[in-house]
Design a protein around this motif. Structure first.
Motif, mmCIF file in Angstrom:
data_model
loop_
_atom_site.group_PDB
_atom_site.id
_atom_site.type_symbol
_atom_site.label_atom_id
_atom_site.label_comp_id
_atom_site.label_asym_id
_atom_site.label_seq_id
_atom_site.Cartn_x
_atom_site.Cartn_y
_atom_site.Cartn_z
ATOM 1 N N SER A 101 5.257 -27.091 83.700
ATOM 2 C CA SER A 101 3.889 -26.601 83.839
ATOM 3 C C SER A 101 3.067 -27.046 82.640
ATOM 4 N N ARG A 102 1.750 -26.919 82.756
ATOM 5 C CA ARG A 102 0.842 -27.282 81.660
ATOM 6 C C ARG A 102 0.267 -25.989 81.094
ATOM 7 N N VAL A 103 0.881 -25.502 80.033
ATOM 8 C CA VAL A 103 0.520 -24.201 79.474
ATOM 9 C C VAL A 103 -0.603 -24.348 78.455
ATOM 10 N N LEU A 104 -1.604 -23.489 78.582
ATOM 11 C CA LEU A 104 -2.680 -23.382 77.609
ATOM 12 C C LEU A 104 -2.804 -21.922 77.199
ATOM 13 N N ALA A 105 -3.472 -21.677 76.100
ATOM 14 C CA ALA A 105 -3.700 -20.321 75.615
ATOM 15 C C ALA A 105 -5.199 -20.042 75.588
ATOM 16 N N ALA A 106 -5.599 -18.870 76.099
ATOM 17 C CA ALA A 106 -7.021 -18.501 76.122
ATOM 18 C C ALA A 106 -7.154 -17.027 76.490
ATOM 19 N N PHE A 107 -8.352 -16.494 76.320
ATOM 20 C CA PHE A 107 -8.742 -15.131 76.747
ATOM 21 C C PHE A 107 -8.089 -14.015 75.936
ATOM 22 N N HIS A 108 -7.648 -14.279 74.707
ATOM 23 C CA HIS A 108 -6.925 -13.259 73.944
ATOM 24 C C HIS A 108 -7.814 -12.149 73.404
ATOM 25 N N HIS A 109 -9.064 -12.433 73.115
ATOM 26 C CA HIS A 109 -9.876 -11.511 72.323
ATOM 27 C C HIS A 109 -10.946 -10.777 73.108
ATOM 28 N N LEU A 110 -10.956 -10.930 74.424
ATOM 29 C CA LEU A 110 -11.942 -10.229 75.230
ATOM 30 C C LEU A 110 -11.499 -8.780 75.421
ATOM 31 N N LEU A 114 8.527 -22.800 80.936
ATOM 32 C CA LEU A 114 7.910 -23.531 82.052
ATOM 33 C C LEU A 114 7.732 -24.999 81.674
ATOM 34 N N PRO A 115 8.816 -25.738 81.504
ATOM 35 C CA PRO A 115 8.703 -27.107 80.998
ATOM 36 C C PRO A 115 7.959 -28.053 81.938
ATOM 37 N N PHE A 129 -12.650 -25.310 72.116
ATOM 38 C CA PHE A 129 -11.331 -25.870 71.820
ATOM 39 C C PHE A 129 -10.923 -25.451 70.410
ATOM 40 N N ALA A 130 -9.727 -24.860 70.277
ATOM 41 C CA ALA A 130 -9.306 -24.298 68.994
ATOM 42 C C ALA A 130 -7.995 -24.873 68.489
ATOM 43 N N GLY A 131 -7.589 -26.025 69.029
ATOM 44 C CA GLY A 131 -6.389 -26.660 68.512
ATOM 45 C C GLY A 131 -5.274 -26.777 69.528
ATOM 46 N N ARG A 132 -4.174 -27.331 69.075
ATOM 47 C CA ARG A 132 -3.001 -27.508 69.927
ATOM 48 C C ARG A 132 -2.260 -26.187 70.111
ATOM 49 N N LEU A 133 -1.322 -26.202 71.019
ATOM 50 C CA LEU A 133 -0.611 -24.975 71.368
ATOM 51 C C LEU A 133 0.156 -24.406 70.169
ATOM 52 N N VAL A 158 1.635 -7.710 64.395
ATOM 53 C CA VAL A 158 2.096 -8.864 65.173
ATOM 54 C C VAL A 158 3.617 -8.851 65.261
ATOM 55 N N LEU A 159 4.130 -9.013 66.468
ATOM 56 C CA LEU A 159 5.567 -9.110 66.671
ATOM 57 C C LEU A 159 6.050 -10.526 66.378
ATOM 58 N N ASP A 160 7.271 -10.631 65.923
ATOM 59 C CA ASP A 160 7.866 -11.945 65.689
ATOM 60 C C ASP A 160 8.303 -12.549 67.016
ATOM 61 N N VAL A 161 7.851 -13.763 67.284
ATOM 62 C CA VAL A 161 8.235 -14.481 68.503
ATOM 63 C C VAL A 161 9.000 -15.735 68.082
ATOM 64 N N PRO A 162 10.260 -15.842 68.438
ATOM 65 C CA PRO A 162 11.048 -16.992 67.990
ATOM 66 C C PRO A 162 10.415 -18.343 68.300
ATOM 67 N N ALA A 163 9.719 -18.449 69.423
ATOM 68 C CA ALA A 163 9.100 -19.720 69.796
ATOM 69 C C ALA A 163 7.848 -20.018 68.983
ATOM 70 N N GLY A 164 7.339 -19.025 68.263
ATOM 71 C CA GLY A 164 6.126 -19.204 67.477
ATOM 72 C C GLY A 164 4.943 -18.434 68.017
ATOM 73 N N SER A 165 4.879 -18.285 69.330
ATOM 74 C CA SER A 165 3.805 -17.549 69.988
ATOM 75 C C SER A 165 4.211 -17.304 71.429
ATOM 76 N N ALA A 166 3.507 -16.400 72.082
ATOM 77 C CA ALA A 166 3.771 -16.168 73.508
ATOM 78 C C ALA A 166 3.483 -17.427 74.318
ATOM 79 N N ALA A 167 2.425 -18.153 73.958
ATOM 80 C CA ALA A 167 2.074 -19.365 74.698
ATOM 81 C C ALA A 167 3.152 -20.438 74.547
ATOM 82 N N GLN A 168 3.675 -20.596 73.336
ATOM 83 C CA GLN A 168 4.755 -21.574 73.141
ATOM 84 C C GLN A 168 6.026 -21.141 73.864
#
Length: 232
Positions: free
Chosen positions: A126-135, A123-124, A179-183, A107-117
């Motif tokens: 926009s309504r960003v969600l995270a999904a489809f990572h494991h397919l 994109l302040p 649903f797996a939690g907040r961003l 895993v790479l270090d992402v200053p924001a915490g994750s790519a989604a964050q």
């Protein structure tokens, strides 16, 4: 039932093509986006599935819902380039910030915490969600795949948006959206992909995710009341 149009940024890659194939078969008009419009047009035609067209990333960003499926090293620059086109829209980030060396994926270090964050910061409006990572991209992109038999973990802040993304996920055959939690929890989900890749390499398979212990007959609207503005 009206199906939202979906644009896939970086849609000519294996994951983008696979998502496009199944989302279009599930009734969603899909636009494959690419830096190279000609490549996107050719790729869309080669998939041979009705409802898929190609264009540049700006064209894909004009869809009603947008999926981000680019390598992490191009993530920020791409989102900045289409920021204005994504105002007010649901943006589904499925980017996994991973590196690879002789010991395998990490895993790479992402200053924001994750790519989604990071996407939400960029994109302040926009309504960003995270999904489809494991397919698995090879499974998604196999035209003979009729049942993915997996769960898609969906993370977000707004219940109505989460419910919509769950329904989009369930347009894929054999997929249940969960649903797996907040961003803020997206980092763990993105990082788990490194473990799954390691499993797949060790066992020469295409493992995925399934959550046990959940009711099998619950609709997104039952779990997530669609009252916009209410936190998930």
């Amino acid at each position: 039932m009206t199906h939202a149009s979906i644009g896939i940024l970086g849609g000519t890659g294996p994951q983008g093509q696979g998502l496009a194939r199944h989302l279009a078969r599930g009734g969603h008009p899909v636009v494959l986006g690419s830096r190279d419009e000609g490549k996107a047009v050719e790729t869309a035609a080669a998939l041979g599935v009705d409802g898929i067209t190609g264009g540049d990333n700006a064209t894909a960003a004009d869809a009603e819902v947008v999926i981000v499926a680019v390598p992490y090293d191009g993530h920020a620059a791409l989102l900045e380039s289409v920021r204005d086109r994504l105002v007010g829209k649901i943006v589904i980030d499925c980017v996994n910030p991973l590196g690879f060396d002789k010991q395998g994926p990490y895993v790479l270090d992402v200053p924001a915490g994750s790519a989604a964050q990071e996407a939400q910061q960029l994109l302040p409006q926009s309504r960003v969600l995270a999904a489809f990572h494991h397919l698995s991209a090879p499974v998604l992109n196999n035209p003979d795949t009729a049942d993915l038999d997996q769960d898609v973990l969906v993370l977000g802040e707004d219940r109505d948006d989460v419910a919509q993304v769950i329904m989009i996920a369930e347009a894929l055959p054999g997929v249940r959206g969960v649903f797996a939690g907040r961003l803020r929890n997206a980092g763990q989900v993105e990082g788990l992909t490194a473990n799954i890749i390691a499993i797949n390499r060790r066992h020469k398979t295409h493992a995925g995710i399934k959550i046990i212990g959940l009711p099998s007959d619950v609709l997104p609207s039952d779990v997530l009341p669609s009252d916009r503005g209410t936190k998930a």
